[in-house]
Structures are given as C-alpha cells and as structure tokens.
Design a protein around this motif. Structure first.
Motif, PDB file in Angstrom:
ATOM      1  N   ASN A  24     -40.263  -8.555 -82.127  1.00  0.00           N
ATOM      2  CA  ASN A  24     -41.030  -9.617 -81.489  1.00  0.00           C
ATOM      3  C   ASN A  24     -40.227 -10.237 -80.350  1.00  0.00           C
ATOM      4  O   ASN A  24     -38.994 -10.219 -80.361  1.00  0.00           O
ATOM      5  N   ILE A  25     -40.934 -10.796 -79.381  1.00  0.00           N
ATOM      6  CA  ILE A  25     -40.296 -11.504 -78.264  1.00  0.00           C
ATOM      7  C   ILE A  25     -40.576 -12.988 -78.430  1.00  0.00           C
ATOM      8  O   ILE A  25     -41.730 -13.399 -78.589  1.00  0.00           O
ATOM      9  N   THR A  26     -39.518 -13.789 -78.426  1.00  0.00           N
ATOM     10  CA  THR A  26     -39.653 -15.237 -78.584  1.00  0.00           C
ATOM     11  C   THR A  26     -39.014 -15.953 -77.396  1.00  0.00           C
ATOM     12  O   THR A  26     -38.190 -15.382 -76.681  1.00  0.00           O
ATOM     13  N   LEU A 152     -51.002 -21.055 -79.994  1.00  0.00           N
ATOM     14  CA  LEU A 152     -50.087 -21.943 -79.277  1.00  0.00           C
ATOM     15  C   LEU A 152     -48.862 -22.177 -80.151  1.00  0.00           C
ATOM     16  O   LEU A 152     -48.974 -22.400 -81.356  1.00  0.00           O
ATOM     17  N   LYS A 153     -47.662 -22.146 -79.540  1.00  0.00           N
ATOM     18  CA  LYS A 153     -46.419 -22.214 -80.316  1.00  0.00           C
ATOM     19  C   LYS A 153     -45.563 -23.447 -80.032  1.00  0.00           C
ATOM     20  O   LYS A 153     -45.040 -24.072 -80.940  1.00  0.00           O
ATOM     21  N   ILE A 166     -46.292 -24.965 -71.994  1.00  0.00           N
ATOM     22  CA  ILE A 166     -46.817 -24.554 -73.292  1.00  0.00           C
ATOM     23  C   ILE A 166     -46.453 -23.093 -73.506  1.00  0.00           C
ATOM     24  O   ILE A 166     -46.487 -22.296 -72.562  1.00  0.00           O
ATOM     25  N   THR A 167     -46.127 -22.714 -74.738  1.00  0.00           N
ATOM     26  CA  THR A 167     -45.948 -21.297 -75.032  1.00  0.00           C
ATOM     27  C   THR A 167     -47.031 -20.854 -76.005  1.00  0.00           C
ATOM     28  O   THR A 167     -47.538 -21.636 -76.795  1.00  0.00           O
ATOM     29  N   PHE A 168     -47.396 -19.569 -75.894  1.00  0.00           N
ATOM     30  CA  PHE A 168     -48.390 -18.991 -76.795  1.00  0.00           C
ATOM     31  C   PHE A 168     -47.910 -17.626 -77.259  1.00  0.00           C
ATOM     32  O   PHE A 168     -47.081 -16.986 -76.617  1.00  0.00           O
ATOM     33  N   GLU A 183     -45.174 -16.146 -74.688  1.00  0.00           N
ATOM     34  CA  GLU A 183     -45.171 -16.326 -73.233  1.00  0.00           C
ATOM     35  C   GLU A 183     -45.381 -17.797 -72.911  1.00  0.00           C
ATOM     36  O   GLU A 183     -45.902 -18.554 -73.732  1.00  0.00           O
ATOM     37  N   ALA A 184     -44.982 -18.191 -71.720  1.00  0.00           N
ATOM     38  CA  ALA A 184     -45.089 -19.591 -71.305  1.00  0.00           C
ATOM     39  C   ALA A 184     -46.175 -19.779 -70.254  1.00  0.00           C
ATOM     40  O   ALA A 184     -46.449 -18.883 -69.452  1.00  0.00           O
TER      41      ALA A 184
END
Length: 195
Positions: A24-26, A152-153, A166-168, A183-184
């Motif tokens: 995963n990419i965070t 949404l994260k 915002i990141t999702f 992604e942002a």
C-alpha cells in the motif's frame, strides 16, 4: 526430474518475492515551511527503495499541483534520505488537523467496466468526485480504481486561510489482489477555485 522440481521451487519463491515487492502507498504530511511557503508531504511504500518527498507551493495561484523536491530525487540510500529529511524538518511547522466528519466526498459519476484479462480484479471503476466542507471545495477529481470505495483519511488546515489539504484512499494498484493508494487533494476557499 529433480532439475524440474528444483526449477519449479525457485520459480515459486521468485514469484513470491516479486509479489511481496508491492504494498500500500500511504502519505505523511510533514508540515509547513514558513521560509518557502511550502507544504511538505512524504509518500511511503515498501515497494519504494526510498520514500518520495513532494510539496505544494502556496506562493502559486494553482497551489494544488504537487512538485517533487529535487533534493530527494537523486537519493538512492536510506541513510542519506534520513539525513536530508532531518535538515528540513526543524523548519517545518505542523499543520492543524481537522475533523474528517466535517468533510463530504461528493460522487458526481462512477462507471464500472470489466477487464479482459484473468486477474483477480475483474472490474475497473472510473470515478468523478469533489470534496468539500462548509468553507472549502476541491476541483473536480478523476480516479481509476479497482473498487468503488473512496475513503477520506486525513484533513489539515492550510495556513493563512488558504483552504485545506485532504487525503483519500482507494484500491488503485492492480497487483496481486490489489493495494490501496493514499493521495492528497487541496481544497480552496469557496468561490476561489483557480481556472
């Protein structure tokens, strides 16, 4: 016969090792540089030899367009990466975290199509969406993913009332059973979307 078995075992282990290269990419939002007026973000994944560092320049009219930091692009050593990152971190001011419950993801359109190959991910979703709260809104976003879910994260306030970051997260990496990518998005103050 033993050579065939040995070759099969080696192939099996090499395939397993190759599959394990994906992850995963965070995102980690580092903060705001008062001197350059940049917001710094680190993109992490076990599949990267070195994390990626990029920034949003709040000096520009279209400050939702990220740029990779050239100080990190040529680094291929983890120790050098950590040293370079440590040099910029003291000048970064953390962004104020915002309550994700105040933000809404508006799904404008989502289309599903089928893939022709035999991968476990048989459907592809093309999504058009925006994100907003009572004071800010994003541009229209386009996303291709392997699940209809978009989550949404993280949410942060930008300095000087310039909106929010915002990141999702979505299942947008098709390897193996699929991996998520965070992604942002930059949200601009209402009625201030750049053309």
């Amino acid at each position: 016969m033993s050579k065939i078995i040995a070759s099969s075992i080696l192939l099996m282990f090499s395939c397993a090792a190759f599959a394990n290269d994906y992850s995963n990419i965070t995102l980690e939002v580092l903060g705001y540089d008062l001197n350059t007026n940049h917001i710094y973000v680190v993109e992490n994944s076990k599949s990267y030899s070195i994390p990626k560092v990029y920034y949003y320049s709040l000096n520009e009219k279209k400050y939702d367009l990220p740029k990779y930091d050239e100080r990190f692009t040529a680094i291929n050593d983890q120790v050098k990466f950590e040293q370079t990152l440590a040099k910029i971190q003291p000048q970064l001011k953390p962004l104020k975290a915002l309550d994700l419950g105040n933000f809404k993801l508006n799904l404008v359109e989502q289309k599903q199509s089928s893939q022709q190959d035999s991968t476990p991910l048989t459907s592809v979703y093309s999504s058009i969406f925006t994100v907003q709260d009572s004071q800010n809104q994003s541009k229209v976003m386009n996303l291709t993913s392997y699940s209809p879910d978009i989550k949404l994260k993280q949410a942060f306030e930008l300095p000087r009332n310039q909106g929010a970051l915002i990141t999702f997260e979505s299942l947008s990496l098709p390897f193996d059973e699929g991996y998520t990518r965070e992604e942002a998005i930059i949200l601009f103050p209402n009625r201030q979307l750049p053309q």
